[in-house]
Design an enzyme around this catalytic site. Sequence first.
Site, PDB file in Angstrom:
ATOM      1  N   GLY A   1       0.825  -1.214   0.000  1.00 22.30           N
ATOM      2  CA  GLY A   1       0.000   0.000   0.000  1.00 22.30           C
ATOM      3  C   GLY A   1       0.853   1.255   0.000  1.00 22.30           C
ATOM      4  O   GLY A   1       0.514   2.240   0.660  1.00 22.30           O
TER       5      GLY A   1
ATOM      6  N   ARG B   1       0.660   5.696  -1.864  1.00 19.80           N
ATOM      7  CA  ARG B   1       0.224   6.983  -1.292  1.00 19.80           C
ATOM      8  C   ARG B   1       0.242   6.886   0.242  1.00 19.80           C
ATOM      9  O   ARG B   1       0.515   5.821   0.800  1.00 19.80           O
ATOM     10  CB  ARG B   1      -1.180   7.327  -1.781  1.00 19.80           C
TER      11      ARG B   1
ATOM     12  N   VAL C   1      -3.160  -7.694  -1.685  1.00 20.46           N
ATOM     13  CA  VAL C   1      -2.560  -8.508  -0.611  1.00 20.46           C
ATOM     14  C   VAL C   1      -3.510  -9.577  -0.076  1.00 20.46           C
ATOM     15  O   VAL C   1      -3.078 -10.538   0.558  1.00 20.46           O
ATOM     16  CB  VAL C   1      -2.047  -7.630   0.562  1.00 20.46           C
TER      17      VAL C   1
ATOM     18  N   ASN D   1       1.372  -2.414   5.435  1.00 19.22           N
ATOM     19  CA  ASN D   1       0.717  -1.114   5.609  1.00 19.22           C
ATOM     20  C   ASN D   1      -0.629  -1.041   4.883  1.00 19.22           C
ATOM     21  O   ASN D   1      -1.496  -0.257   5.267  1.00 19.22           O
ATOM     22  CB  ASN D   1       1.660  -0.012   5.093  1.00 19.22           C
TER      23      ASN D   1
ATOM     24  N   TYR E   1     -13.056  -2.788  11.343  1.00 20.55           N
ATOM     25  CA  TYR E   1     -11.699  -2.224  11.275  1.00 20.55           C
ATOM     26  C   TYR E   1     -10.948  -2.498  12.587  1.00 20.55           C
ATOM     27  O   TYR E   1      -9.801  -2.964  12.578  1.00 20.55           O
ATOM     28  CB  TYR E   1     -11.803  -0.726  11.002  1.00 20.55           C
ATOM     29  N   ALA E   2     -11.606  -2.222  13.717  1.00 16.52           N
ATOM     30  CA  ALA E   2     -10.958  -2.435  15.023  1.00 16.52           C
ATOM     31  C   ALA E   2     -10.613  -3.908  15.220  1.00 16.52           C
ATOM     32  O   ALA E   2      -9.522  -4.232  15.716  1.00 16.52           O
ATOM     33  CB  ALA E   2     -11.874  -1.945  16.149  1.00 16.52           C
ATOM     34  N   ALA E   3     -11.515  -4.797  14.817  1.00 18.09           N
ATOM     35  CA  ALA E   3     -11.245  -6.236  14.962  1.00 18.09           C
ATOM     36  C   ALA E   3     -10.058  -6.646  14.087  1.00 18.09           C
ATOM     37  O   ALA E   3      -9.192  -7.417  14.517  1.00 18.09           O
ATOM     38  CB  ALA E   3     -12.492  -7.042  14.589  1.00 18.09           C
TER      39      ALA E   3
ATOM     40  N   ILE F   1      -3.811  10.341  11.518  1.00 15.93           N
ATOM     41  CA  ILE F   1      -2.787  10.829  10.584  1.00 15.93           C
ATOM     42  C   ILE F   1      -3.484  11.419   9.352  1.00 15.93           C
ATOM     43  O   ILE F   1      -4.423  10.820   8.819  1.00 15.93           O
ATOM     44  CB  ILE F   1      -1.857   9.657  10.148  1.00 15.93           C
TER      45      ILE F   1
HETATM   46  P1  NAI Z   1      -4.545   5.230   2.382  1.00 18.54           P
HETATM   47  O1  NAI Z   1      -5.932   4.826   2.041  1.00 18.54           O
HETATM   48  O2  NAI Z   1      -4.049   6.553   1.920  1.00 18.54           O
HETATM   49  O3  NAI Z   1      -3.518   4.120   1.887  1.00 18.54           O
HETATM   50  C1  NAI Z   1      -3.762   2.754   2.019  1.00 18.54           C
HETATM   51  C2  NAI Z   1      -3.189   2.056   0.816  1.00 18.54           C
HETATM   52  O4  NAI Z   1      -3.426   0.651   0.947  1.00 18.54           O
HETATM   53  C3  NAI Z   1      -3.876   2.515  -0.477  1.00 18.54           C
HETATM   54  O5  NAI Z   1      -2.908   2.794  -1.448  1.00 18.54           O
HETATM   55  C4  NAI Z   1      -4.708   1.299  -0.865  1.00 18.54           C
HETATM   56  O6  NAI Z   1      -4.896   1.168  -2.258  1.00 18.54           O
HETATM   57  C5  NAI Z   1      -3.860   0.162  -0.303  1.00 18.54           C
HETATM   58  N1  NAI Z   1      -4.630  -1.060  -0.166  1.00 18.54           N
HETATM   59  C6  NAI Z   1      -5.829  -1.229   0.436  1.00 18.54           C
HETATM   60  N2  NAI Z   1      -6.233  -2.503   0.309  1.00 18.54           N
HETATM   61  C7  NAI Z   1      -5.266  -3.159  -0.391  1.00 18.54           C
HETATM   62  C8  NAI Z   1      -5.112  -4.486  -0.850  1.00 18.54           C
HETATM   63  N3  NAI Z   1      -6.029  -5.420  -0.634  1.00 18.54           N
HETATM   64  N4  NAI Z   1      -3.989  -4.805  -1.523  1.00 18.54           N
HETATM   65  C9  NAI Z   1      -3.029  -3.883  -1.771  1.00 18.54           C
HETATM   66  N5  NAI Z   1      -3.133  -2.597  -1.376  1.00 18.54           N
HETATM   67  C10 NAI Z   1      -4.241  -2.242  -0.701  1.00 18.54           C
HETATM   68  O7  NAI Z   1      -4.447   5.101   3.949  1.00 18.54           O
HETATM   69  P2  NAI Z   1      -3.345   5.545   5.014  1.00 18.54           P
HETATM   70  O8  NAI Z   1      -3.988   6.515   5.903  1.00 18.54           O
HETATM   71  O9  NAI Z   1      -2.072   5.870   4.377  1.00 18.54           O
HETATM   72  O10 NAI Z   1      -3.239   4.176   5.837  1.00 18.54           O
HETATM   73  C11 NAI Z   1      -2.149   3.286   5.765  1.00 18.54           C
HETATM   74  C12 NAI Z   1      -2.282   2.278   6.893  1.00 18.54           C
HETATM   75  O11 NAI Z   1      -2.270   2.961   8.142  1.00 18.54           O
HETATM   76  C13 NAI Z   1      -3.594   1.491   6.856  1.00 18.54           C
HETATM   77  O12 NAI Z   1      -3.351   0.161   7.239  1.00 18.54           O
HETATM   78  C14 NAI Z   1      -4.448   2.196   7.894  1.00 18.54           C
HETATM   79  O13 NAI Z   1      -5.417   1.348   8.434  1.00 18.54           O
HETATM   80  C15 NAI Z   1      -3.391   2.587   8.904  1.00 18.54           C
HETATM   81  N6  NAI Z   1      -3.787   3.674   9.782  1.00 18.54           N
HETATM   82  C16 NAI Z   1      -4.076   4.924   9.287  1.00 18.54           C
HETATM   83  C17 NAI Z   1      -4.444   5.942  10.156  1.00 18.54           C
HETATM   84  C18 NAI Z   1      -4.742   7.320   9.676  1.00 18.54           C
HETATM   85  O14 NAI Z   1      -5.154   8.143  10.516  1.00 18.54           O
HETATM   86  N7  NAI Z   1      -4.582   7.645   8.408  1.00 18.54           N
HETATM   87  C19 NAI Z   1      -4.528   5.699  11.587  1.00 18.54           C
HETATM   88  C20 NAI Z   1      -4.202   4.372  12.006  1.00 18.54           C
HETATM   89  C21 NAI Z   1      -3.848   3.403  11.119  1.00 18.54           C
END
Ligand code: NAI
Length: 246
Positions: free
Chosen positions: A15, A18, A63, A89, A154-156, A187
Amino acid sequence: MTTIDLSGRVAFVTGSTRGIGHAIAEAFLRAGAEVGIVGRDAARAQEVAAALGAGAHGVGCDVAEGEQVERAVAEVEEALGPIDILVNNAGLTRDNILLRLSEEDWDAVMAANLKGAFHTIRTVTRGMMKRRSGRIINITSVVGLTGNRGQANYAASKAGLIGLSKSVAKEYASRNILVNCIAPGFIETDMTRALPEEARDALLGSIALGRLGQPEDVASAALFLASDLAGYITGQVLVVDGGMVI
Ligand code: NAI
């Protein structure tokens, strides 16, 4: 001052086209590592890798699909060499109160956030075990520690990721594979930009440091956990939330 040097290491960051994943990939590249940029869309991943420059290799993979993960890992290892650092990630949200939460949204979140890490860990640790060395960093969330209304799925998934990480940390410690989680708070990324203004303001009020986190705040923690400085840390959850959950 000690600077972190990851030269000669290869990382696989899911991921990473971005948001937080992209910031982690950038930080690793700056520290001298080579990085597999993994996104669902292969063309986009290649584009992002080309923009990041030398040492980045873009590959497409969902993934949640084991075979796609195997292919992506093989491609990155062929292009850059054996993977030393895995960052799980990739993740998504499908929020709703439990009564209205569909089975489809439950499954989609579990598949990306939890099963995805199972696939990547199982695949990359084959090589890490032989080389008796590896770092795995799983991006969970403070929501996995506290729970959150409207985010049961999501939490689970994020709490599950912590259980997975702690188990694998115990299984692989004897092979010198260190497994830790980072639990970010709020974030500023595309994922959170979708929140209504009111919800953002309420969240901001709960952050002791009085500001939202930036992807680079999480990347710094990942850089530390991937480095030689963290050689005696495994099975832990590092909370990066500006004091939101104290
Ligand atoms: P985002 O949505 O900008 O980036 C997530 C990336 O993961 C995207 O590029 C998406 O296409 C990719 N992705 C999703 N499902 C996928 C799959 N099945 N296979 C391959 N790629 C996949 O989100 P962000 O904010 O950058 O989040 C990154 C990580 O951090 C996530 O796991 C999120 O749950 C976690 N997180 C984010 C927080 C926030 O406040 N932004 C807070 C806590 C955790």
